[in-house]
Design an enzyme around this catalytic site. Structure first.
Site: not given
Ligand code: GLY
Length: 585
Positions: A108, A381, A399, A401, A452-453
């Site tokens: 990340r 993503t 990603t 984003n 993040s998701s």
């Molecule tokens: N940028 C989308 C996520 O990491 O959830």
């Protein structure tokens, strides 16, 4: 539309299995099956045929799933810049068959030293949305280049340069622009054309890229070559780093050389829990996905979902979503910076407590309405899934984003920087571009990872092993949930990738749906229960119209069916350029 096959007696089966085997024994049995067998071949599914082919080529050259993951990841960075790239970050969930170990590589992005909350407020103390999503201040320190080096060096069989070679070739020779890429550029052009480094690539002929154009990225090829030759230092120090810093500073940003030089991936223990006869292995924080998935599935476990009528089933699934996203808002952030009550949030007892608050026939109103529309996104993503012929597997979601990230390419690098800083709670309680908000747990701090998701996931049962994931912003988690429920109901990879999608994220208090995901009768029943249901194209339903007939996600999944000794690979049928391929031994 009914997302599940005909009624199956899951409750009876579930209770019988539960009586026979406690949860840990189930997991052990699943792992034993995984250990015993070898797959009949290899399978790769990604959002672009050239990236899938890069992975297959590396497997054919003697690489393992981890080398193939490096090749697919780097190739996606070249051919799908709308969604991810080496200017961004990602998560790699990996299973090493020989040791039986699962590991989660957290690549990340991190906040630069200048990324403090005050930097994102305007003169009235409001969130400066342009700064949060466009240009140099929006960008976190990229993590993906470090992941490529780490995965290759520690887990691969081939040299990094060999696994990066397909991506370097495609960057130099070019590839054909596809409609999603051209459409995305048209949507982001107003921002992207602010930056000379970006214009030089996306408007190289003096006009914006169009479908069918040949798209070449020679600077990106050179940056990937530096990474191949010098590893971590090839990107985070030296010439590439100098150009990244110069490009960011020329646009008013304040990255420091140490922000780049200090970047490190983190190996984390994946989150694991049982759902029916599956062991689910998934993303820990700083993803919110695994915690939310554990909460939702444990809330839903006792329901006989496939046997339920569609409105009743959708209602309980939505209520599980609502509760998990509420907790996401308050508790989740970077585990290296905040204490997260993991044991409580992921426990069966806590899930039982949440379940007890679900009224079987009435929507629980979310506590307040944010007034924010759910986001227009999904093409940003990307996710890919791999199982190799030795049984190693990778689920990776990466990603930049939002579409084309920050829009900024520092001149001479070819690196399109992310706009991941918007995934922090830059201003407490103010929703971000995905309509979700956060508080202290996800406040920006130098060196901290934004929540993040992304939810790369494995499902392991005695009979079947699935690798799954998708892009889709905050909807990633609920799409993975629906995918898990689909596999659990017996669907194959293609059917799971095609499942219609719906979503609830606590706030805004509304069920969002893909076009046609729920039948009109179900929508009417859900509304009678008190739910707000946003139906694309429906006048006055709360849908903003911009999302009309918009499809969600890009679900790329592979499945190894041990009973039938077959493998399946499916790219999401919503997009033409994806590819899922199985290669037999
Ligand atoms: N940028 C989308 C996520 O990491 O959830």
């Amino acid at each position: 539309m009914n997302a599940f096959p005909p009624v199956r007696r899951w409750c009876i089966r579930f209770i019988v299995v539960l009586l026979l085997l406690p949860g840990t024994a189930l997991a052990q049995q699943a792992r034993a099956a995984d250990d015993a067998a070898l797959p009949p071949g290899a399978a790769v599914a990604s959002a672009h045929a050239l990236a899938t082919q890069a992975g297959l080529d590396i497997l054919a050259a003697g690489g393992n799933a981890f080398d193939a993951a490096v090749a697919v990841s780097a190739a996606l960075s070249v051919v799908e810049p709308i969604s991810s790239g080496i200017g961004g970050g990602g998560f790699f969930l990996m299973h090493d068959k020989a040791s039986g170990r699962d590991v989660f590589i957290d690549a990340r992005e991190t906040a630069p030293r200048s990324g403090t909350p005050e930097a994102y407020l305007d003169k009235d103390g409001e969130l400066d949305r342009d700064r949060a999503t466009n240009g140099p201040w929006a960008a976190g320190i990229p993590g993906l280049p470090a992941a490529l080096v780490h995965v290759s060096d520690k887990y691969g069989r081939l040299p990094l340069a060999q696994s990066l070679a397909p991506a370097i070739r495609i960057a130099r020779e070019g590839f054909e622009v596809y409609p999603r890429m051209a459409r995305g550029y048209a949507g982001r052009r107003e921002v992207m054309q602010r930056y000379p480094g970006t214009r030089a690539i996306y408007e190289a002929d003096g006009k914006p890229i169009q479908t069918g154009d040949r798209f070449r990225q020679p600077d990106l090829a050179r940056t990937l070559e530096a990474l191949a030759a010098r590893g971590h230092d090839g990107f985070y120090k030296g010439d590439v780093a100098r150009r990244l810093l110069a490009g960011v500073r020329a646009e008013g940003g304040q990255w420091q050389a140490s922000d780049l030089a200090d970047y490190k991936v983190v190996e984390r223990e994946p989150l694991r829990f049982n759902y029916h006869d599956w062991e689910v292995v998934t993303a820990p924080p700083p993803s919110s996905g695994g915690v939310a998935l554990a909460q939702m599935l444990q809330v839903l476990a006792p329901y006989d979902l496939p046997a339920m009528e569609e409105a009743a089933r959708t209602h309980v699934v939505v209520e599980a979503m609502r509760r998990a996203y509420r907790d996401r808002t308050f508790y989740l952030g970077d585990p290296d910076f905040v204490t997260i009550p993991m044991r409580t949030l992921t426990s069966a007892e806590y899930a039982a407590g949440l379940r007890a608050t679900i009224h079987p026939e009435k929507a629980t109103p979310s506590e307040m309405l944010s007034g924010q529309p759910t986001p227009l996104e999904d093409e940003e993503t990307t996710h890919f899934s791999i199982i190799d012929a030795d049984g190693n597997r990778v689920a990776a979601t990466q990603t930049v984003n939002l579409l084309y990230g920050s829009g900024l390419i520092p001149p001479g690098t070819g690196v399109l920087l992310n706009n991941e800083m918007d995934d922090f709670a830059l201003r407490p309680g103010t929703p971000n571009a995905f309509g979700v908000m956060g508080f202290d747990a996800n406040a920006p701090e130098p060196g901290k990872r934004m929540l993040s998701s992304m939810t790369p996931t494995f499902m392991v049962s005695p009979d079947r092993i699935a690798v799954l994931g998708t892009p889709g912003g905050t909807r990633i988690i609920t799409m993975v949930l629906l995918g898990v429920l689909g596999y659990d109901a017996g669907l194959g990879a293609e059917a799971v990738a095609a499942l219609p999608r719906y979503h609830h994220q606590w706030l805004p208090d509304a069920i969002g749906t893909e076009s046609g995901a729920l039948s009109p009768a179900t929508v009417a029943k859900l509304r009678e229960m008190g739910h707000t249901v946003q139906v694309p194209d429906e006048e006055g339903s709360g849908d903003t119209g911009r999302r009309s007939s918009h499809v969600w996600g890009n679900f790329n999944t592979v499945l190894w069916d041990l009973r039938r000794d077959v493998m399946e690979a499916s790219a999401d049928p919503r997009y033409a350029e994806g590819r899922g391929t199985v290669v037999e031994r």
